[in-house]
Design a protein around this motif. Structure first.
Motif, PDB file in Angstrom:
ATOM      1  N   PHE A  39       0.737  -1.301   0.117  1.00 41.73           N
ATOM      2  CA  PHE A  39      -0.120   0.126  -0.024  1.00 41.73           C
ATOM      3  C   PHE A  39       0.971   1.194  -0.054  1.00 41.73           C
ATOM      4  O   PHE A  39       1.675   1.386   0.817  1.00 41.73           O
ATOM      5  CB  PHE A  39      -0.865  -0.036   1.267  1.00 41.73           C
ATOM      6  CG  PHE A  39      -1.585   1.360   1.441  1.00 41.73           C
ATOM      7  CD1 PHE A  39      -2.731   1.581   0.527  1.00 41.73           C
ATOM      8  CD2 PHE A  39      -1.289   2.119   2.315  1.00 41.73           C
ATOM      9  CE1 PHE A  39      -3.423   2.955   0.654  1.00 41.73           C
ATOM     10  CE2 PHE A  39      -1.836   3.398   2.230  1.00 41.73           C
ATOM     11  CZ  PHE A  39      -2.926   3.809   1.628  1.00 41.73           C
ATOM     12  N   CYS A  41       1.218   5.368   0.025  1.00 39.40           N
ATOM     13  CA  CYS A  41       0.487   6.440   0.751  1.00 39.40           C
ATOM     14  C   CYS A  41       1.450   7.765   0.400  1.00 39.40           C
ATOM     15  O   CYS A  41       2.502   7.564   0.597  1.00 39.40           O
ATOM     16  CB  CYS A  41       0.138   6.260   2.148  1.00 39.40           C
ATOM     17  SG  CYS A  41      -0.564   7.519   3.034  1.00 39.40           S
ATOM     18  N   GLN A  42       0.577   8.841   0.006  1.00 40.28           N
ATOM     19  CA  GLN A  42       1.373   9.975  -0.223  1.00 40.28           C
ATOM     20  C   GLN A  42       1.131  11.137   0.932  1.00 40.28           C
ATOM     21  O   GLN A  42       1.915  11.964   1.095  1.00 40.28           O
ATOM     22  CB  GLN A  42       0.682  10.815  -1.462  1.00 40.28           C
ATOM     23  CG  GLN A  42       0.777   9.910  -2.624  1.00 40.28           C
ATOM     24  CD  GLN A  42       0.234  10.643  -3.804  1.00 40.28           C
ATOM     25  OE1 GLN A  42      -0.602  11.498  -3.895  1.00 40.28           O
ATOM     26  NE2 GLN A  42       0.300   9.931  -5.164  1.00 40.28           N
ATOM     27  N   ASN A  43       0.412  10.649   2.063  1.00 33.70           N
ATOM     28  CA  ASN A  43       0.234  11.645   3.020  1.00 33.70           C
ATOM     29  C   ASN A  43      -0.002  10.767   4.368  1.00 33.70           C
ATOM     30  O   ASN A  43      -0.930   9.929   4.377  1.00 33.70           O
ATOM     31  CB  ASN A  43      -1.120  12.410   2.792  1.00 33.70           C
ATOM     32  CG  ASN A  43      -1.143  13.662   3.622  1.00 33.70           C
ATOM     33  OD1 ASN A  43      -0.725  13.582   4.823  1.00 33.70           O
ATOM     34  ND2 ASN A  43      -1.995  14.594   3.347  1.00 33.70           N
ATOM     35  N   SER A  44       0.703  10.918   5.347  1.00 29.87           N
ATOM     36  CA  SER A  44       0.695  10.305   6.627  1.00 29.87           C
ATOM     37  C   SER A  44      -0.809  10.572   7.246  1.00 29.87           C
ATOM     38  O   SER A  44      -1.396   9.840   7.935  1.00 29.87           O
ATOM     39  CB  SER A  44       1.944  10.833   7.753  1.00 29.87           C
ATOM     40  OG  SER A  44       2.994  10.139   6.987  1.00 29.87           O
ATOM     41  N   SER A  46      -3.491  10.718   5.846  1.00 24.04           N
ATOM     42  CA  SER A  46      -4.841  10.017   5.436  1.00 24.04           C
ATOM     43  C   SER A  46      -4.844   8.770   5.921  1.00 24.04           C
ATOM     44  O   SER A  46      -5.871   8.201   5.601  1.00 24.04           O
ATOM     45  CB  SER A  46      -4.585  10.096   3.753  1.00 24.04           C
ATOM     46  OG  SER A  46      -3.627   9.098   3.520  1.00 24.04           O
ATOM     47  N   VAL A  47      -4.057   8.281   6.856  1.00 24.74           N
ATOM     48  CA  VAL A  47      -3.922   6.926   7.527  1.00 24.74           C
ATOM     49  C   VAL A  47      -4.359   7.051   8.992  1.00 24.74           C
ATOM     50  O   VAL A  47      -3.595   7.787   9.691  1.00 24.74           O
ATOM     51  CB  VAL A  47      -2.850   6.061   6.966  1.00 24.74           C
ATOM     52  CG1 VAL A  47      -2.970   4.705   7.839  1.00 24.74           C
ATOM     53  CG2 VAL A  47      -2.711   5.937   5.607  1.00 24.74           C
ATOM     54  N   ILE A  64       4.716   8.161   7.281  1.00 21.32           N
ATOM     55  CA  ILE A  64       4.541   7.117   6.140  1.00 21.32           C
ATOM     56  C   ILE A  64       5.279   7.564   4.906  1.00 21.32           C
ATOM     57  O   ILE A  64       4.819   8.891   4.301  1.00 21.32           O
ATOM     58  CB  ILE A  64       3.075   6.706   5.659  1.00 21.32           C
ATOM     59  CG1 ILE A  64       2.621   6.134   6.995  1.00 21.32           C
ATOM     60  CG2 ILE A  64       2.956   5.857   4.696  1.00 21.32           C
ATOM     61  CD1 ILE A  64       0.922   5.923   6.708  1.00 21.32           C
ATOM     62  N   ASN A  67       5.660   3.097   0.732  1.00 17.74           N
ATOM     63  CA  ASN A  67       4.696   2.030   1.466  1.00 17.74           C
ATOM     64  C   ASN A  67       5.036   1.433   2.704  1.00 17.74           C
ATOM     65  O   ASN A  67       5.231   0.646   3.243  1.00 17.74           O
ATOM     66  CB  ASN A  67       4.563   0.698   0.523  1.00 17.74           C
ATOM     67  CG  ASN A  67       6.048   0.077   0.368  1.00 17.74           C
ATOM     68  OD1 ASN A  67       6.949   0.533   0.270  1.00 17.74           O
ATOM     69  ND2 ASN A  67       5.932  -1.429   0.265  1.00 17.74           N
ATOM     70  N   VAL A  85      -7.283   3.622   6.175  1.00 19.32           N
ATOM     71  CA  VAL A  85      -6.857   4.414   5.220  1.00 19.32           C
ATOM     72  C   VAL A  85      -8.363   5.448   5.277  1.00 19.32           C
ATOM     73  O   VAL A  85      -9.476   4.660   4.879  1.00 19.32           O
ATOM     74  CB  VAL A  85      -6.776   3.629   3.797  1.00 19.32           C
ATOM     75  CG1 VAL A  85      -6.347   4.821   2.945  1.00 19.32           C
ATOM     76  CG2 VAL A  85      -5.505   2.885   4.002  1.00 19.32           C
ATOM     77  N   THR A  88      -7.658   8.169  -0.113  1.00 22.67           N
ATOM     78  CA  THR A  88      -6.660   7.675  -1.248  1.00 22.67           C
ATOM     79  C   THR A  88      -6.981   8.059  -2.493  1.00 22.67           C
ATOM     80  O   THR A  88      -8.199   8.346  -3.108  1.00 22.67           O
ATOM     81  CB  THR A  88      -6.571   6.113  -1.022  1.00 22.67           C
ATOM     82  OG1 THR A  88      -5.263   5.917  -1.853  1.00 22.67           O
ATOM     83  CG2 THR A  88      -7.671   5.391  -1.479  1.00 22.67           C
ATOM     84  N   GLN A  90      -5.878   6.223  -4.737  1.00 27.44           N
ATOM     85  CA  GLN A  90      -5.506   4.835  -5.705  1.00 27.44           C
ATOM     86  C   GLN A  90      -6.860   3.864  -5.690  1.00 27.44           C
ATOM     87  O   GLN A  90      -7.256   2.903  -5.024  1.00 27.44           O
ATOM     88  CB  GLN A  90      -4.356   3.944  -4.744  1.00 27.44           C
ATOM     89  CG  GLN A  90      -3.274   4.587  -4.727  1.00 27.44           C
ATOM     90  CD  GLN A  90      -2.156   3.802  -3.646  1.00 27.44           C
ATOM     91  OE1 GLN A  90      -2.636   3.070  -2.921  1.00 27.44           O
ATOM     92  NE2 GLN A  90      -1.085   3.932  -4.036  1.00 27.44           N
TER      93      GLN A  90
END
Length: 133
Positions: A39, A41-44, A46-47, A64, A67, A85, A88, A90
């Motif tokens: 997985f 992720c572009q932004n900590s 968002s999780v 993050i 991945n 998440v 995203t 994705q």
């Protein structure tokens, strides 16, 4: 009452796979996966991450990058892990081909290669490189 606030960028909530079996009290970095697949992720922010039922603060408690999640302090051996998440980008499968239309037809280009040869307007040849990651 309707929702008031900034909407998620896109995508549905998804639960990340449990990585707590890798916690040994020393390691701080772990690979993130959903359904056994990496997985990214572009932004900590968002999780949503929980250790031992305690919500962790993004950037301060963990970061993050691609991945991999890196905690500020190593999780203890028997700590529980839960992550969701929140948003995203994705939500679509990887782009594997590109269809280019002309006035009379369309051509499909396979994007599985590392480079795509192109002819520029001035007649010189060049390449477009694709990131296979």
């Amino acid at each position: 009452m309707p929702y008031i606030g900034r909407p998620n960028e896109s995508g549905a909530y998804r639960k990340l796979d449990d990585i707590s079996s890798q916690f040994d009290g020393n390691l701080v970095s772990f690979n993130l996966v959903i359904g056994g697949l990496p997985f990214f992720c572009q932004n900590s922010y968002s999780v949503l991450v929980s250790l031992e039922g305690v919500i962790q603060e993004p950037v301060k408690s963990y970061t993050i990058t691609e991945n991999q999640i890196t905690f500020a302090a190593a999780p203890k051996t028997n700590d529980s892990f839960y992550a969701v998440v929140l948003s995203t980008t994705q939500t679509t499968p990887s782009l594997t081909s590109l269809t280019i239309g002309t006035r009379s037809a369309a051509a499909t280009i396979d994007l599985h290669g590392e480079h795509l040869g192109v002819v520029k307007r001035d007649g010189t040849k060049g390449f477009i490189a694709f990131n296979k990651a």
